[in-house]
Design a protein around this motif. Structure first.
Motif, PDB file in Angstrom:
ATOM      1  N   ALA A 113     -32.924 -15.681  16.046  1.00  0.00           N
ATOM      2  CA  ALA A 113     -32.422 -14.830  17.119  1.00  0.00           C
ATOM      3  C   ALA A 113     -30.975 -14.506  16.812  1.00  0.00           C
TER       4      ALA A 113
ATOM      5  N   GLY B 172     -41.018 -11.529  17.642  1.00  0.00           N
ATOM      6  CA  GLY B 172     -40.581 -12.646  16.804  1.00  0.00           C
ATOM      7  C   GLY B 172     -41.353 -12.648  15.490  1.00  0.00           C
TER       8      GLY B 172
ATOM      9  N   ASN C  92     -35.051 -13.087  21.935  1.00  0.00           N
ATOM     10  CA  ASN C  92     -34.408 -13.333  20.649  1.00  0.00           C
ATOM     11  C   ASN C  92     -33.080 -12.609  20.490  1.00  0.00           C
ATOM     12  N   GLU C  93     -32.441 -12.305  21.592  1.00  0.00           N
ATOM     13  CA  GLU C  93     -31.175 -11.601  21.524  1.00  0.00           C
ATOM     14  C   GLU C  93     -30.424 -11.926  22.788  1.00  0.00           C
TER      15      GLU C  93
ATOM     16  N   GLY D 158     -40.060 -18.212  19.465  1.00  0.00           N
ATOM     17  CA  GLY D 158     -39.003 -17.307  19.850  1.00  0.00           C
ATOM     18  C   GLY D 158     -38.132 -17.908  20.943  1.00  0.00           C
TER      19      GLY D 158
END
Ligand code: HEM
Ligand SMILES: [Cu+2]
Ligand SMILES: [Cu+2]
Lengths: 326, 532
Positions: free
Chosen positions: A206, A249, A138-139, A125
């Motif tokens: 992501a 993830g 992941n963002e 991740g």
């Protein structure tokens, strides 16, 4: 023959002139520069391909052998022709190389006013940190405009690739690398890990969310409030932990199967282990699964879940949050 | 002349370059089949991009592309060229009884077999290799793979390659027949010479790189461990210092074989022989100055990426010269489209697609967008994997009457050629589109919108693979049941065709005296050639 050679060479030099102009022009958007580079390459390549394939198909018919053991013409070579196909490829190479060099310089020169975020990769991740110190999993949220990413890794080599902005750079353990892109339009853009890092590689995804400046500022304000609230409530802390520790993830909370099973409604569920025995998922099982995933593997999934070290109370917080997912 | 032993012992203990060559061929073909089968399974796993296991799941997918890549590059392409073609053809083409060191030659072969067995362990024993054929640290150090399989396979194979290189370079320098000047060598011999020089310089570096992997993983050193003062990029540098030239180890002999096939079936002197030789040697040298293009997005110094871009794209120039020289050789030739000739022409068309996309990868600004994506997978299957494997099939057909004394089935050969060509042309094209969209390679599952692309890729891969299997069937069947061939069915002027087929134990009863080059077709009596 010599005249033809000279003619072709000077024509190509004329073609080179607009290129110097290109090298000086600042595009301030490597992605846009990439497309014009691609187009030039594509045109040249199609021409080369035709120049090769047409005689390749035509000659065998035209010069078909008519009698057994008939010989071809006795020709050793032709100096002018050979020079021609040394010089033309050199000129094409220079043309493309200079353009690429200019584009590359663009790619590696970060504008001074760039928004600067950070990402730390791990198996599997991306942990993202905004300049305000907000960490997400992941963002990544960024305001419209140029963005610089500082990249590094906690374990093996990974890579941060955003195809939409045509950028990528590897993420190395023990050192920091960078890339930048111009986020022109609000929207969501997928991020991929583009350096092979193990079983979870293809699930190491992501997204970058580009927002208008106002929306971004508002989001920052809300996040600061939220983390204070989380400290007070174990459910919220559990949700944050699930993101922070990289669980999301591999596990969805929506019922969708990703690398691992979904965590939706998992407490109280019966699960079949790899040795075909059955267990009921409870707080203790979850705690053991997190700290020592080797001990009980779930049937039908790859054995890739990594162990995670938790502080006291954290596993309980995760379980508390998982209970809310019905 | 020594007595000729017979039976199985005659193979195991042989030091005859022809027998060793044939053993290389058979072993390499076994690995080729393994590689193809693994590819077929991977393609089947690609049929649907929903994240569900179809047959192997993510872990085995990674193991499969690792062993597929290693089997294809290290145990198929390099051994078939530097083992089979070099062994069988070099002594025949330069007019020698055998190689310079026949026993070392046998040892090279057995090292290769040992290495192959270790690689097979890496596929089937626990601790399977899932580290890519590149074995990148740190993943190969911290993952679950038994990296020792990888290291020892590379070591043994390296020993085989280095002793092979020493042997053949010596053979070419010292055992040429009287009158076999450098200017009269077949281009196949020149290509092989370039390849052996690369092996001699490059393989020791690879061996060192993987040795450090072994130390790091099992002896607690930290050459590649960033958290203990090491540097993971070191491995990438050392690996590609050999890894990139390794593609020329494959390419240069292939270029040579293409030239020989074209000269024979166009019955025409190779156009620009001297520039062909210069191109081969330039590629040999400059090939060592390009490796950083594999690290174009690896956090390497910005200026170094630009320098290596120039070296990389300039290799396109000598390569281009070769393609144009081949076309000029076809011009005004007397062309017969036999199966080997079809393979040579098919090779040029596939290779050119790979070549122009290779220039793209070498352009540092371009590469940022496609590095480590499916674009690269498409590129190297066109430029090297498929095109050169096909050309090798052509080369085997070309010399088939020579080393078996039998004729292959021409109709089946042509049919299989078209299957493979069409299959390969279409199978890898969707990956250019996927890679253009920036989607990474070595992915068990891509985003779902690429399911249609990968279905086309899978179906045409099956077609190409069936084509290859038909070709292999043709070899096997013709070797046993083919019609006897005359000693020189193509009426070639090259030296290897002037002796009986299959050649007798010591090749030449008396070492021949060479008076002209191998490509002197249509030479007018007593007249100096045109040009130059
Ligand atoms: C029809 C025949 C073939 C098919 C269908 C095929 C298919 C594939 C596939 C699906 C991959 C994995 C791509 C990914 O997920 O990244 C791959 C990788 C690869 N293939 Fe092939 N392949 C074929 C023939 C060959 C041949 C003849 C070679 C010889 C050199 C070769 C060399 C490689 C290499 C070096 C890799 C990369 C492995 C790695 O990433 O470590 N392939 N191939
Ligand atoms: Cu990855
Ligand atoms: Cu390379």
């Amino acid at each position: 023959m010599q005249r033809i050679v000279l003619g072709v060479i000077s024509a190509l030099f004329v073609l080179l002139t607009p290129l110097t102009a290109f090298a000086q022009e600042k595009l301030h958007d490597p992605a846009a520069g990439w497309y014009s580079h691609f187009n030039l390459w594509l045109i040249i390549s199609i021409v080369i391909y035709l120049v090769v394939t047409i005689p390749l198909i035509y000659f065998p018919f035209k010069y078909r052998r008519k009698k057994t053991n008939q010989d071809g013409a006795y020709i050793q070579g032709n100096t002018a022709l050979e020079i021609l196909w040394i010089v033309i490829p050199i000129i094409i190479t220079l043309l493309l190389g200079v353009q690429s060099w200019a584009l590359f310089t663009e790619y590696r020169t970060v504008p001074k006013d760039a928004f600067e975020a950070k990402s730390v990769a791990f198996m599997y991740g991306f942990e993202m940190t905004s300049p305000e110190g907000i960490t997400t999993m992941n963002e990544l949220r960024v305001p419209v405009g140029p963005v610089k990413m500082n990249l590094t890794s906690k374990d093996v080599i990974h890579d941060f690739a955003i195809p939409h902005f045509r950028v990528r750079e590897d993420m190395l353990p023990g050192r920091t690398t960078y890339l930048w892109f111009n986020a022109k339009k609000p929207g969501e853009y997928p991020v991929f890990c583009s350096f092979y890092c193990g079983t979870g590689h293809s699930g190491m995804l992501a997204k970058v969310i580009v927002m208008e400046k106002n929306d971004y500022d508002e989001w920052v304000k809300k996040q600061k409030g939220a983390s204070e609230a989380a400290a007070a409530s174990p459910e919220l802390m559990g949700k944050e932990l699930l993101d922070k520790s990289g669980c999301t993830g591999c596990h969805s909370i929506t019922g969708e199967v990703k690398m691992g099973p979904s965590l939706k409604g998992i407490l109280g569920k019966k699960t079949i282990l790899a040795d075909d025995s059955t267990v009921t998922v409870d707080e203790a099982f979850i705690k053991e699964k997190i700290t020592n995933p080797e001990a009980k593997r779930i049937k039908g999934f790859p054995p890739v879940m990594p162990p995670t070290q938790l502080k006291p109370g954290e596993s309980e917080a995760i379980s508390a949050y998982l209970k809310t997912l019905k | 002349m020594a007595e000729q032993p017979t039976g199985l012992r005659s193979w195991i203990f042989t030091t005859d370059h022809k027998k060793i060559g044939v053993m290389y061929l058979v072993t390499a073909l076994v690995f080729f089949v393994v590689g193809l089968l693994l590819a077929a399974v991977m393609r089947t796993e690609n049929l649907d991009m929903a994240r569900k296991t179809i047959i192997i799941g993510p872990y085995l997918y990674n193991v499969f592309f690792t062993i597929h890549g290693a089997a294809m590059v290290l145990f198929w392409m390099i051994p078939v060229l530097l083992g089979f073609f070099a062994n069988y053809m070099i002594p025949l083409m330069i007019g020698a009884h055998d190689v310079a060191f026949p026993r070392l030659n046998a040892l090279s072969y057995w090292f290769y077999v040992g290495s192959g067995l270790i690689a097979v362990c890496g596929l089937i024993l626990p601790g399977r290799l899932d580290i890519g054929w590149t074995g990148y640290a740190p993943y190969s150090l911290v993952g679950g793979a038994n990296t020792a399989f990888y290291v020892f396979a590379v070591h043994l194979l390296g020993a085989s390659s280095i002793s092979g290189a020493v042997n053949f370079i010596t053979t070419i320098i010292t055992l040429r027949a009287p009158g076999m000047t450098w200017g009269r060598l077949n281009l196949t011999v020149w290509g092989l010479l370039g390849a052996f020089i690369i092996q001699l310089v490059g393989v020791p570096v690879l061996a060192a790189a993987v040795t450090l992997l072994l130390f790091d993983k099992y002896l607690g050193t930290s050459f590649y461990n960033a958290f203990k003062g090491g540097n993971p990029l070191l491995y990438e540098h050392l690996f590609w210092f050999y890894g990139h030239p390794a593609v020329y180890v494959v390419a240069l002999p292939v270029f040579g074989i293409v030239s020989d096939i074209i000269a024979t079936f166009a019955r025409k002197k190779i156009f620009g022989y001297t520039s062909m030789v210069i191109a081969i040697m330039l590629i040999t040298v400059v090939g060592f100055e390009t490796w950083v293009h594999h690290l174009f997005v690896a956090g390497t110094l910005n200026w170094s990426r630009v320098v290596f871009m120039w070296a990389t794209i300039f290799i396109g120039v000598p390569t281009g010269i070769k393609i144009f020289n081949w076309l000029a050789t076809l011009h005004k030739g007397s062309i017969e489209l036999t199966a080997p000739m079809l393979y040579a022409l098919g090779f040029i068309s596939l290779f050119t697609i790979g070549g122009v996309t290779g220039v793209a990868n070498g352009l540092v600004g371009f590469d940022i967008s496609v590095h480590d994506t499916h674009w690269i997978v498409a590129h190297f299957h066109y430029v090297l994997a498929i095109s050169m494997s096909m050309l090798i099939m052509g080369g085997i057909y070309y010399w088939f009457p020579k080393f078996t004394g039998k004729m292959y089935n021409e109709k089946l050969a042509k049919f299989a050629f078209w299957l493979t060509l069409i299959g390969a042309m279409v199978a890898f094209f969707p990956q250019f589109i996927i890679g253009y969209d920036g989607i990474p390679r070595r992915y068990w599952k891509l985003p779902v919108e690429y399911t249609p692309h990968m279905r086309i890729a899978a179906i045409f891969s099956y077609i190409a693979i069936i084509g290859f299997f038909l070709t292999l069937y043709n070899f096997l069947h013709s070797a046993m049941k083919g019609k006897p061939a005359s000693s020189n069915p193509w009426n070639s002027k090259s030296l290897e065709w002037q002796i009986p087929s299959p050649p007798p134990f010591y090749n030449f009863e008396k070492i021949p005296v060479i008076t002209e080059g191998p490509y002197e077709y249509g030479k007018p009596e007593g007249e100096a050639p045109k040009g130059h």
